[in-house]
Design an enzyme around this catalytic site. Structure first.
Site, short mmCIF file in Angstrom:
data_model
loop_
_atom_site.label_atom_id
_atom_site.label_comp_id
_atom_site.label_asym_id
_atom_site.label_seq_id
_atom_site.Cartn_x
_atom_site.Cartn_y
_atom_site.Cartn_z
CG ASP A 1 62.07 39.60 31.70
OD1 ASP A 1 61.14 40.01 32.42
OD2 ASP A 1 62.39 38.40 31.59
CB SER B 1 60.18 38.79 23.82
OG SER B 1 59.53 40.01 23.46
CG ASN C 1 62.37 34.00 30.48
OD1 ASN C 1 61.55 33.11 30.70
ND2 ASN C 1 62.23 35.22 30.97
CB THR C 2 58.80 32.25 26.87
OG1 THR C 2 58.33 31.75 28.12
CG2 THR C 2 59.34 31.12 26.02
CG HIS C 3 58.74 38.82 29.14
ND1 HIS C 3 58.59 38.69 30.51
CD2 HIS C 3 58.31 40.07 28.82
CE1 HIS C 3 58.09 39.83 31.00
NE2 HIS C 3 57.92 40.67 30.00
#
Ligand code: GRF
Length: 200
Positions: free
Chosen positions: A144, A135, A106-108
């Protein structure tokens, strides 16, 4: 060829960056399908690149679990080597995470573990921090909370509003995501080893 499914909810600018990178014959991964939890604008990028897409509208299901079952059934059709959440604004139900982790990243738009959750950019602004970040993590059963695969600091500038800061973060997310997917596809990053090390 290392195959990737990308799941989105929004404009899909990170998806487009990955599609553009994967269009290079030297890039070691291919996006084979794009999925969305709604009629997301970002599905147009899949169409532009001739990539199949599917929509599993969250609102049509009685529960997160039933939505997750249908989403999982769609992913099982494509059997990607990796699932990338890139702007999917839904938490995956535990059953789906268990089925796919650690092959789901996942991109955060924050420097995790700072500012997890759906409003990482807004929360960083509200906290008045001088820097935030971007991140890329392995999705685990938390919010997350999975192992960090890549992250980079990004300054918060005077006068930033949520949109301006988010637009400064996204290009960094895209660069990190493209590089992380490359390193997973080449085996440089061993997701199982990273996940196991994080668990202890
Ligand atoms: C990205 O910042 C992603 O990290 C967050 O939502 C944003 C999606 O942007 N979850 P886009 O849809 O890729 O433009």
């Amino acid at each position: 060829m290392f195959t990737v499914a990308v799941l989105i909810s929004g404009t899909g600018s990170n998806l487009r960056a990955l599609l553009e990178a994967a269009a290079d014959p030297d890039y070691p991964a291919r996006v084979v399908v794009v999925g969305a939890d709604r009629d997301a604008d970002g599905l147009a990028h899949a169409e532009d690149f001739g990539i199949p897409s599917f929509t599993v509208p969250y609102a049509r299901f009685a529960s997160r679990e039933e939505w997750g079952d249908e989403l999982g059934a769609q992913l099982d059709v494509w059997k990607p080597d990796l699932v990338v959440l890139s702007g999917l604004m839904r938490l995956l139900p535990a059953g789906l995470v268990d089925r796919w982790t650690p092959r789901v990243v996942n991109t955060h738009p924050a420097y995790l573990p700072e500012f997890p959750g759906a409003h990482g950019v807004r929360d960083a602004l509200a906290a008045g921090v001088a820097q935030t970040g971007a991140s890329v993590i392995i999705v685990d059963s938390g919010v997350d909370s999975g192992p960090i695969l890549a992250q980079e600091r990004i300054p918060v500038l005077p006068g930033d509003d949520e949109h301006a800061l988010h637009e400064r973060i996204k290009p960094v997310e895209r660069r990190l995501l493209i590089d992380v997917v490359r390193r997973i596809a080449t085996g440089e990053v061993d997701l199982a080893a990273v996940s196991a090390a994080h668990a202890h």
